[in-house]
Scaffold this motif. Structure first.
Motif, short mmCIF file in Angstrom:
data_model
loop_
_atom_site.label_atom_id
_atom_site.label_comp_id
_atom_site.label_asym_id
_atom_site.label_seq_id
_atom_site.Cartn_x
_atom_site.Cartn_y
_atom_site.Cartn_z
N ILE A 223 59.70 80.37 8.12
CA ILE A 223 59.02 79.63 7.05
C ILE A 223 59.93 78.53 6.53
O ILE A 223 59.47 77.42 6.22
N ALA A 224 61.22 78.81 6.43
CA ALA A 224 62.17 77.80 5.95
C ALA A 224 62.16 76.58 6.86
O ALA A 224 62.27 75.44 6.39
N PHE A 225 62.04 76.80 8.17
CA PHE A 225 61.97 75.67 9.11
C PHE A 225 60.74 74.81 8.81
O PHE A 225 60.82 73.57 8.77
N ALA A 226 59.59 75.46 8.58
CA ALA A 226 58.37 74.72 8.26
C ALA A 226 58.50 73.98 6.94
O ALA A 226 58.08 72.82 6.81
N ASN A 227 59.07 74.65 5.94
CA ASN A 227 59.23 74.01 4.63
C ASN A 227 60.21 72.84 4.69
O ASN A 227 60.01 71.81 4.05
N GLU A 228 61.26 72.98 5.47
CA GLU A 228 62.20 71.87 5.62
C GLU A 228 61.53 70.70 6.34
O GLU A 228 61.72 69.54 5.97
N LEU A 229 60.74 71.00 7.36
CA LEU A 229 59.98 69.95 8.04
C LEU A 229 59.08 69.20 7.07
O LEU A 229 58.93 67.98 7.16
N SER A 230 58.43 69.94 6.16
CA SER A 230 57.51 69.30 5.22
C SER A 230 58.23 68.33 4.31
O SER A 230 57.70 67.25 4.00
N MET A 231 59.43 68.68 3.88
CA MET A 231 60.19 67.80 3.00
C MET A 231 60.72 66.58 3.76
O MET A 231 60.69 65.46 3.25
N LEU A 232 61.18 66.80 4.99
CA LEU A 232 61.62 65.68 5.81
C LEU A 232 60.46 64.74 6.14
O LEU A 232 60.59 63.52 6.10
N SER A 233 59.31 65.32 6.47
CA SER A 233 58.14 64.52 6.82
C SER A 233 57.66 63.69 5.64
O SER A 233 57.23 62.54 5.81
N ASP A 234 57.73 64.26 4.46
CA ASP A 234 57.32 63.51 3.26
C ASP A 234 58.19 62.27 3.09
O ASP A 234 57.68 61.19 2.79
N GLU A 235 59.47 62.44 3.31
CA GLU A 235 60.39 61.30 3.18
C GLU A 235 60.14 60.25 4.25
O GLU A 235 60.30 59.05 4.01
N MET A 236 59.72 60.69 5.43
CA MET A 236 59.47 59.77 6.54
C MET A 236 58.03 59.28 6.60
O MET A 236 57.65 58.56 7.53
N GLU A 237 57.22 59.69 5.61
CA GLU A 237 55.81 59.32 5.55
C GLU A 237 55.05 59.77 6.80
O GLU A 237 54.31 59.03 7.42
N ILE A 238 55.28 61.04 7.16
CA ILE A 238 54.62 61.68 8.29
C ILE A 238 53.77 62.83 7.76
O ILE A 238 54.20 63.57 6.86
N ASP A 239 52.57 63.00 8.28
CA ASP A 239 51.72 64.13 7.92
C ASP A 239 52.27 65.38 8.60
O ASP A 239 52.15 65.53 9.82
N VAL A 240 52.87 66.26 7.83
CA VAL A 240 53.53 67.43 8.42
C VAL A 240 52.55 68.36 9.13
O VAL A 240 52.89 69.00 10.12
N ASN A 292 63.94 77.93 1.11
CA ASN A 292 62.62 78.31 0.59
C ASN A 292 62.58 78.33 -0.93
O ASN A 292 61.55 78.01 -1.53
N ASP A 293 63.68 78.72 -1.56
CA ASP A 293 63.74 78.65 -3.02
C ASP A 293 63.73 77.19 -3.49
O ASP A 293 63.08 76.84 -4.48
N TYR A 294 64.44 76.35 -2.76
CA TYR A 294 64.52 74.93 -3.14
C TYR A 294 63.17 74.24 -3.01
O TYR A 294 62.86 73.30 -3.75
N LYS A 295 62.34 74.71 -2.07
CA LYS A 295 61.03 74.07 -1.89
C LYS A 295 60.23 74.06 -3.19
O LYS A 295 59.53 73.09 -3.50
N SER A 296 60.36 75.12 -3.99
CA SER A 296 59.66 75.16 -5.27
C SER A 296 60.19 74.09 -6.22
O SER A 296 59.42 73.44 -6.94
N ASP A 297 61.50 73.90 -6.24
CA ASP A 297 62.09 72.85 -7.07
C ASP A 297 61.59 71.48 -6.62
O ASP A 297 61.32 70.59 -7.44
N TRP A 298 61.49 71.30 -5.31
CA TRP A 298 61.02 70.04 -4.74
C TRP A 298 59.59 69.77 -5.17
O TRP A 298 59.22 68.64 -5.52
N VAL A 299 58.75 70.80 -5.14
CA VAL A 299 57.36 70.67 -5.57
C VAL A 299 57.28 70.26 -7.04
O VAL A 299 56.49 69.38 -7.41
N ILE A 300 58.09 70.89 -7.86
CA ILE A 300 58.11 70.55 -9.29
C ILE A 300 58.44 69.07 -9.48
O ILE A 300 57.79 68.38 -10.28
#
Length: 405
Positions: A223-240, A292-300
């Motif tokens: 799950i952490a791999f998927a969540n990290e991909l989502s944050m990287l994709s957002d920065e690169m303007e890619i639909d994860v 995975n904990d950081y993903k929540s901070d990122w969402v906030i």
């Protein structure tokens, strides 16, 4: 194993109550124990205090037949099954890894409570997901209380069920069983084979404990791999979601879906038990947990930025609706929920309402129905509840649950 045996189940929560109800319907005389008087009274009325499909039918049948009763104190039985929480010490950190320290107070308390009722030939089972060595610790506590360990059996069998499917999976899933010695393993395996259709796999207590932690750490890492991909994709303007769908066309790739974090009392907790025991050596497990904990901070931060942009454009702060509070879709379980954490944090700085179809109230939050929520300026989807799948996204919809992909 004789079905006419008695079982004392300590802890009537998300695992203990379904297990107690199942055993009672399978012919065991079950005495359930919980410290929550409301839970005890509710169960004795043939009702349930938690949400789980089919559980109400099992409990009602078990109570009405007289095979299940609930109480605040344990009693003598042939089999003792402990299914109590194993949280963290929130005021303690491992000095090596700066990670949470497991709190085994509930296990110790339950062990001490059943000790006076144990007699030769009894089987004592720990089902609570626990750090390696906890089953032996239970045995040591029993010995301190005067129990002759050579006359009883002590073993661990971690639950492996999915909320929303517990009653079925308690029967169908394979079980790992490990005792403090060979005779304990055999006694525990005989008990589980009396009602489990899946394979009962025999090992020792430490390996059984580590097996459950390993299963959840494996899922956490993925799950952490998927969540990290989502944050990287957002920065690169890619639909994860498109990215993952395309990558998963590779015959040996199966990337999971990202979310707003990881919750529940398994995946978000168990890997820390490995990290705590590893003393700095469980590096991948630890990093996955922190990601995975950081993903929540990122969402906030994403929601805060959207709110600021709205205010700059409209000249007023927005009303924000957070959709979903449970740790996963279609359940009422708020334990370690990233959606609840995100909503609580946003509620401190923004005008927030929340929607959680499976819960009537949450302290500190204003719960509203779906129609009311849709009038908010910004809709933040955190959990993919089935009720939300008919919703239509608009320009100020922020989807962290993958509902509109």
């Amino acid at each position: 194993m004789e079905i006419n045996k008695s079982v004392c189940v300590v802890g009537l929560g998300y695992i203990g109550l379904p297990t107690a109800a199942l055993l009672a319907n399978r012919g065991f005389k079950v005495h359930g124990v919980d410290v929550d008087k409301h839970a005890v009274n509710t169960i004795n009325e043939g009702k349930i205090h938690i949400v789980e499909p089919e559980l109400d039918t099992f409990v009602n049948s078990a109570v009405n037949s007289g095979m299940l009763t609930a109480n605040l104190e344990p009693t003598a039985a042939d089999i003792f099954l402990v299914a109590v929480p194993t949280p963290f010490h929130h005021d303690q950190l491992n000095q090596v890894t700066n990670s949470p320290v497991p709190n085994l107070d509930y296990v110790i308390s339950a062990t001490r409570a059943i000790a006076p009722h144990i007699k030769p030939g009894n089987l004592v089972l720990l089902e609570s997901t626990s750090p390696v060595g906890t089953t032996q610790m239970m045995a040591d506590e029993l010995e301190k209380a005067g129990v002759d360990l050579s006359s009883i059996h002590v073993a661990h069998s971690p639950e492996r069920v999915l909320p929303g499917h517990i009653m079925r999976e308690l029967i169908e899933n394979d079980r790992v069983v490990g005792g403090i010695n060979e005779s304990s393993t055999l006694a525990a395996a005989e008990f589980y084979r009396s009602f489990v259709q899946g394979e009962v796999l025999e090992t020792n207590a430490k390996t059984a404990e580590m097996a459950k932690l390993t299963e959840n750490a494996f899922r956490d890492v993925n799950i952490a791999f998927a969540n990290e991909l989502s944050m990287l994709s957002d920065e690169m303007e890619i639909d994860v979601y498109e990215l993952i769908k395309l990558a998963n066309h590779h015959p040996r790739v199966n990337i999971l879906q990202p979310g707003c974090g990881v919750g529940g009392h398994c995946i978000s907790v168990d890997p820390w038990f490995i990290v705590n025991s590893g003393n700095g050596k469980a590096k991948m497990v630890e990093q996955a947990r922190r990601t995975n904990d950081y993903k929540s901070d990122w969402v906030i931060e994403k929601v805060k930025n959207a709110a600021l942009q709205f205010e700059n454009k409209q000249g007023r702060p927005p009303k924000v609706a957070c959709m979903g509070l449970a740790f996963k879709p279609d359940i009422d379980d708020l334990r370690e929920s990233p959606a609840l954490r995100i909503t609580t944090a946003l509620n401190k700085i923004l005008d927030v309402v929340a929607v959680e179809p499976n819960v009537e109230k949450v302290n500190g939050l204003k719960l509203v129905d779906e129609d009311t929520a849709k009038t908010a300026d910004i809709l933040v989807y955190l959990v993919a509840h089935k009720q939300f799948k008919t919703h239509v996204a608009h320009d100020l919809t922020i989807d962290f649950a993958g509902l509109f992909k």
